[in-house]
Design a protein around this motif. Structure first.
Motif, short mmCIF file in Angstrom:
data_model
loop_
_atom_site.label_atom_id
_atom_site.label_comp_id
_atom_site.label_asym_id
_atom_site.label_seq_id
_atom_site.Cartn_x
_atom_site.Cartn_y
_atom_site.Cartn_z
N TRP A 1 24.89 34.10 -22.93
CA TRP A 1 23.81 34.52 -21.54
C TRP A 1 24.04 33.16 -20.80
O TRP A 1 23.86 34.15 -19.70
N VAL B 1 22.75 34.99 -16.42
CA VAL B 1 21.66 34.78 -15.73
C VAL B 1 22.57 33.81 -14.71
O VAL B 1 22.11 34.01 -13.62
N GLN C 1 15.43 37.96 -16.00
CA GLN C 1 15.67 36.05 -15.93
C GLN C 1 16.84 35.91 -15.31
O GLN C 1 18.51 36.21 -15.36
N THR D 1 14.55 31.22 -14.75
CA THR D 1 14.64 31.26 -16.31
C THR D 1 13.55 30.49 -17.54
O THR D 1 13.73 29.49 -16.66
N TYR E 1 6.67 27.77 -14.67
CA TYR E 1 7.85 29.17 -15.70
C TYR E 1 6.78 30.30 -15.86
O TYR E 1 5.56 30.45 -15.22
#
Length: 514
Positions: free
Chosen positions: A115, A119, A201, A206, A217
């Motif tokens: 992850w 990202v 994202q 994120t 967000y």
């Protein structure tokens, strides 16, 4: 005639049920709950629109088991062979909480790295680099461990083995990431966030739980947010973000405190059978034996009374003696020369694996020698460095470049007027500060400093002495070894006895004369 009678009964029952449902606010009419303090209705746009979620129990997060809290004697339970006597037994109480059923495994940590790479890999490659476990912890001057350096973390044969080579900081960062991923999925499952954002994202956009709650967000709303009839609407009908008061999200994953870890490891609930679903049947508040190791059924560990299946078998992964990590060919005692799979060996009465042996584990606390009067007797923890939300010049919260909400340390000036604490950094409170009238010279006259973190539990390469939950060691928070891993914990909200149980003793009202 029989058919007609049955149909009449069915219709009659239906009418009666419909009337009852209307009366109680179900099906054909929804009765609005109102405040017992003011009488104003909750969740009613015509009455101000104050939103109150229905009472609900806390969900159990992925990988966790519930640990019912209570009182116990924390500290050493064996002879102090190290000769420093830094863990004097004392009685404390631990609130109910959750803890991982197993140690965090290689496959779990590789998911985390994947992850981060997806990202932040292009924009912030240092984020990925700093999260990598140190596989060189397997290397030794006088041993051939290069295969473990190369394969232990990456090969699928070791997927479910505990991750090692991770320092305290990396373990803490993993727990934060895990919190965000779990809460993000819960919002998606509820229809509050769209799953379309999962692979888009990047950088400062994120999902972060705190950023989401602060409205920082920029995610795509899900189907629930667009619904005409939704609890997630403002009084003017516009969609709103879920708040923690809605009960949709979970508290954060984190490292367990030393007190929590030790309490969970001992699993005393096996000696004191707890409450049943029927009110009134409770345990006797009696611990008959102070355990040396984490397994509590048949403390001697010699025989399974019901089946006699593990006479003489090793219940944990440890080193029996110098040069004996797993016994002899044809008779391997623990069947593991290095850490074993995270679900191997005997779980304790909370259902938690490897609290004695396999790998030692990081906990949240800063290490200090302990005394009978050291710290609180409720939820003991040393390591508080209080923080608060950072606000910019416009008094608005801000995100950093990684999408996390900015926090700042609480100053002594902000704390000076309080009764319960007077400083923002209380790591050294009553232990080397002016109030304690003692100066240990941490980091100057000893190896202990504010970066020394407590390590609990024995490992695959330790003698049996270190398997006792009361024993403790320490290591600098930015160091890692091939014998230390970690597991996560989570706060418990609601009843301390678990879901479906009430808090406090509940009695019927006595009739009063009018």
């Amino acid at each position: 005639m029989r058919r007609l009678t049955s149909l009449s009964l069915l219709l009659g029952t239906s009418v009666m049920f419909s009337f009852t449902a209307c009366k109680n606010g179900g099906l054909f009419g929804k009765k609005k709950e109102s405040s017992s303090a003011t009488g104003w209705s909750y969740n009613d746009p015509k009455m101000g629109g104050f939103s109150v979620a229905k009472n609900k129990d806390q969900q159990t997060g992925p990988g966790l088991v519930f640990v019912q809290g209570g009182t116990f004697v924390m500290g050493a339970s064996e002879q102090d062979v190290m000769g420093d006597w830094n863990n004097i037994p004392r009685r404390i109480t631990v609130s109910s909480f959750y803890i991982d059923e197993t140690e965090v495994a290689n496959v779990h940590y590789r998911e985390y790295l994947f992850w981060l790479q997806r990202v932040y890999g292009e924009s912030f490659p240092d984020v990925v680099r700093k999260a990598l476990p140190d596989t060189l912890v397997w290397r030794s001057e006088l041993a051939y461990n290069e295969p473990l350096v190369e394969y232990y973390f990456r090969h699928p044969a070791y997927n479910n083995y505990p991750v090692v080579g991770v320092n305290w900081k990396q373990a803490s960062d993993y727990a934060k990431w895990r919190s965000n991923r779990v809460n993000e999925k819960m919002l998606m499952d509820k229809g509050l966030l769209s799953k379309a954002d999962v692979n888009s994202q990047a950088d400062d956009n994120t999902f972060d739980t705190k950023s989401y709650l602060a409205g920082q967000y920029e995610g795509t709303p899900g189907k629930m947010s667009k619904a005409t009839k939704s609890e997630f609407k403002n009084s003017d009908g516009s969609p709103r973000t879920a708040q923690f008061e809605d009960g949709v999200m979970l508290p954060n994953y984190r490292l367990p405190t030393e007190a929590e870890w030790e309490y969970a490891a001992l699993g005393y609930i096996g000696q004191n059978p707890g409450p049943s679903k029927k009110e009134g049947k409770r345990g006797e508040e009696l611990i008959m034996n102070r355990q040396v190791y984490s397994w509590g059924t048949n403390n001697s560990g010699l025989r399974d009374i019901r089946r006699g299946t593990w006479q003489g078998q090793f219940l944990a992964n440890f080193k029996r003696g110098s040069g004996d990590n797993m016994g002899m060919a044809g008779g391997l005692n623990d069947r593991a020369s290095i850490p074993g799979p995270v679900t191997s060996f005997f779980p304790n009465t909370f259902g938690i694996y490897n609290m004695s042996g396999n790998v030692s584990e990081w906990v949240l606390d800063v290490f200090r020698p302990l005394s009978p009067v050291d710290g609180d007797d409720f939820n003991y923890f040393r390591g508080n460095k209080f923080q608060t939300l950072y606000l910019n010049g416009d008094k608005e919260p801000e995100k950093d470049s990684l999408g996390m909400l900015k926090m700042r340390d609480v100053t002594d000036e902000e704390s000076a007027g309080r009764l319960n604490y007077q400083k923002g950094d209380v790591i050294n409170y009553l232990d080397g500060d002016s109030l304690s009238q003692v100066d240990y010279g941490y980091g100057i006259t000893s190896l202990i400093n504010d970066k020394s973190r407590v390590v609990k539990g024995g490992s695959w390469n330790d003698r049996a002495y270190w398997l006792s939950p009361g024993n403790r060691r320490y290591l600098q928070e930015d160091f890692a070894t091939n014998t230390i891993g970690f597991r996560c914990a989570m706060d418990r909200v609601g009843s301390p006895e678990g879901n479906k149980f009430k808090t406090g003793q509940i009695f019927k009202k006595q009739r009063q004369k009018r």
